[in-house]
Design a protein around this motif. Structure first.
Motif, PDB file in Angstrom:
ATOM      1  N   PHE A  55      39.253  42.266  34.365  1.00 39.97           N
ATOM      2  CA  PHE A  55      39.854  43.432  33.704  1.00 39.97           C
ATOM      3  C   PHE A  55      38.769  44.461  33.403  1.00 39.97           C
ATOM      4  O   PHE A  55      37.698  44.130  32.886  1.00 39.97           O
ATOM      5  N   VAL A  56      39.063  45.721  33.732  1.00 37.63           N
ATOM      6  CA  VAL A  56      38.149  46.828  33.444  1.00 37.63           C
ATOM      7  C   VAL A  56      38.675  47.555  32.213  1.00 37.63           C
ATOM      8  O   VAL A  56      39.806  48.044  32.196  1.00 37.63           O
ATOM      9  N   LEU A 104      37.059  46.188  41.516  1.00 35.56           N
ATOM     10  CA  LEU A 104      36.324  45.490  40.458  1.00 35.56           C
ATOM     11  C   LEU A 104      37.256  44.661  39.585  1.00 35.56           C
ATOM     12  O   LEU A 104      36.890  43.609  39.085  1.00 35.56           O
ATOM     13  N   GLY A 105      38.476  45.129  39.384  1.00 32.73           N
ATOM     14  CA  GLY A 105      39.437  44.415  38.555  1.00 32.73           C
ATOM     15  C   GLY A 105      40.701  45.229  38.391  1.00 32.73           C
ATOM     16  O   GLY A 105      40.925  46.204  39.116  1.00 32.73           O
ATOM     17  N   GLU A 142      38.315  54.583  39.231  1.00 29.24           N
ATOM     18  CA  GLU A 142      37.505  54.384  40.429  1.00 29.24           C
ATOM     19  C   GLU A 142      37.082  52.923  40.577  1.00 29.24           C
ATOM     20  O   GLU A 142      37.043  52.383  41.690  1.00 29.24           O
ATOM     21  N   ALA A 143      36.786  52.271  39.442  1.00 30.12           N
ATOM     22  CA  ALA A 143      36.390  50.866  39.486  1.00 30.12           C
ATOM     23  C   ALA A 143      37.536  49.993  39.999  1.00 30.12           C
ATOM     24  O   ALA A 143      37.327  49.059  40.788  1.00 30.12           O
ATOM     25  N   VAL A 144      38.754  50.298  39.565  1.00 32.36           N
ATOM     26  CA  VAL A 144      39.917  49.536  40.038  1.00 32.36           C
ATOM     27  C   VAL A 144      40.145  49.792  41.522  1.00 32.36           C
ATOM     28  O   VAL A 144      40.409  48.861  42.298  1.00 32.36           O
ATOM     29  N   LYS A 145      40.015  51.034  41.954  1.00 33.19           N
ATOM     30  CA  LYS A 145      40.176  51.356  43.371  1.00 33.19           C
ATOM     31  C   LYS A 145      39.178  50.590  44.234  1.00 33.19           C
ATOM     32  O   LYS A 145      39.488  50.177  45.357  1.00 33.19           O
ATOM     33  N   GLN A 146      37.973  50.376  43.684  1.00 25.96           N
ATOM     34  CA  GLN A 146      36.937  49.661  44.429  1.00 25.96           C
ATOM     35  C   GLN A 146      37.107  48.147  44.367  1.00 25.96           C
ATOM     36  O   GLN A 146      36.323  47.410  44.965  1.00 25.96           O
TER      37      GLN A 146
END
Length: 322
Positions: A200-201, A247-248, A241-245
């Motif tokens: 989770f982010v 990351l979580g 952006e982190a979710v798109k990549q």
């Protein structure tokens, strides 16, 4: 130290420049704001120190900090400059001049996704009024409003701050988003328990989004520790952006992720047993009278949000009539 015969004096323009240097911590940044060359700012600071009779700033490499005397002058000078601004704007209002500047703050979602459009519409009605928006998390905007640095703020959560008046504005929905390749991409909904073990982010502390998520989990007998947090990021854009990549997963405002969902870069999944609706609030300090431009913007924001009929024009302890 000044001699007993020394008479402390200064000019308001010098004081304005000094306050900008203290607030930015930089002569270079202050020079840009006050539209002067850096050398000219340094000359005026030297002249102010000469008029006051003591050193006001410590130069610590590239950073500038007020001395004890400078701190005293800054706190008093900020109030003096604010009073001057209010007097000028009241006289302009009396003379029928619809111009001035409003300093306001916006937490990430309203600041980035709502206020630009609202300010455009406001400017069409009041072309002479400039609106300066500082964007930060909810806690930062609240602190700046209480400290007198902002006249208005729009935030995504209420804080227990006795000096602030909260006026409800637009509604917002938080949604769970997952990467486009996530196993949940085709699921219509999940339950809270399904989040256990998922990377989770999370937004940073002080964020209204994070605060609402924490409250929603508490109603289900859980805390943020229930989530497997892999990162905490300081803006909705960074989290998105982190979710798109990959990351979580995360829970964000629908306003922040709608375009990415429509483009297929993210997938929205409903959490059926978690209440994630909220309001954005317009905040003002009960102790202060709004300037005429700020009052005009206050009225416009309330009307724009569709609350003109259900919110009093001059709430008790809120924006006072002139």
């Amino acid at each position: 130290m000044p001699s007993p015969a020394h008479r402390v004096d200064f000019e308001l323009r010098h004081l304005e420049i000094f306050c900008k240097v203290v607030e930015t911590g930089s002569i270079t940044k202050a020079a840009h704001i006050v539209h002067l060359a850096q050398a000219s700012v340094s000359e005026r600071l030297a002249r102010l120190e000469e008029l006051v009779g003591t050193r006001l700033l410590d130069r610590l490499g590239r950073k500038v900090e007020p001395t004890r005397a400078g701190d005293i002058l800054y706190k008093a000078g900020r109030d003096l400059l604010e009073k001057k601004r209010q007097v000028c704007e009241q006289m302009e209002d009396f003379l029928g001049m619809s111009r001035g500047e409003v300093r306001m703050g916006g937490s990430t979602i309203p600041g980035e996704y709502l206020l630009p459009g609202v300010i455009r519409r406001f400017h069409q009605l009041h072309p002479g009024i400039s609106v300066s928006v500082t964007i930060g998390d909810t806690r930062d905007v609240v602190e700046r409003a209480v400290g007198g640095l902002l006249e208005l703020g729009v935030v995504g959560a209420r804080h227990e701050e006795k000096h602030l008046h909260y006026t409800p504005l637009w509604q917002d929905d938080l949604v769970l988003v997952v990467p486009s390749g996530h196993p949940w991409r085709d699921r219509e909904s999940i339950c809270v328990q399904d989040l256990e073990g998922q990377p989770f982010v999370l937004r940073e502390e002080g964020s209204g989004t994070r605060g609402l998520l924490e409250q929603a989990l508490q109603k289900k007998g859980k805390s943020l520790e229930f989530l497997t947090t892999v990162a905490q990021l300081g803006s909705s854009t960074a989290v998105k952006e982190a979710v798109k990549q990959g990351l979580g997963v995360s829970i964000l405002s629908w306003r922040a992720v709608a375009d990415a969902v429509r483009l297929g870069l993210l997938c929205r999944v409903h959490v059926k047993d978690l209440c994630l609706a909220r309001r954005f609030y317009l905040i003002t300090d009960k102790r202060r009278v709004l300037s005429p431009p700020a009052r005009a913007l206050w009225d416009f924001l309330v009307a724009d949000a569709g609350n003109a009929l259900c919110v009093p024009s001059s709430p008790e302890g809120g924006p006072a009539a002139f």
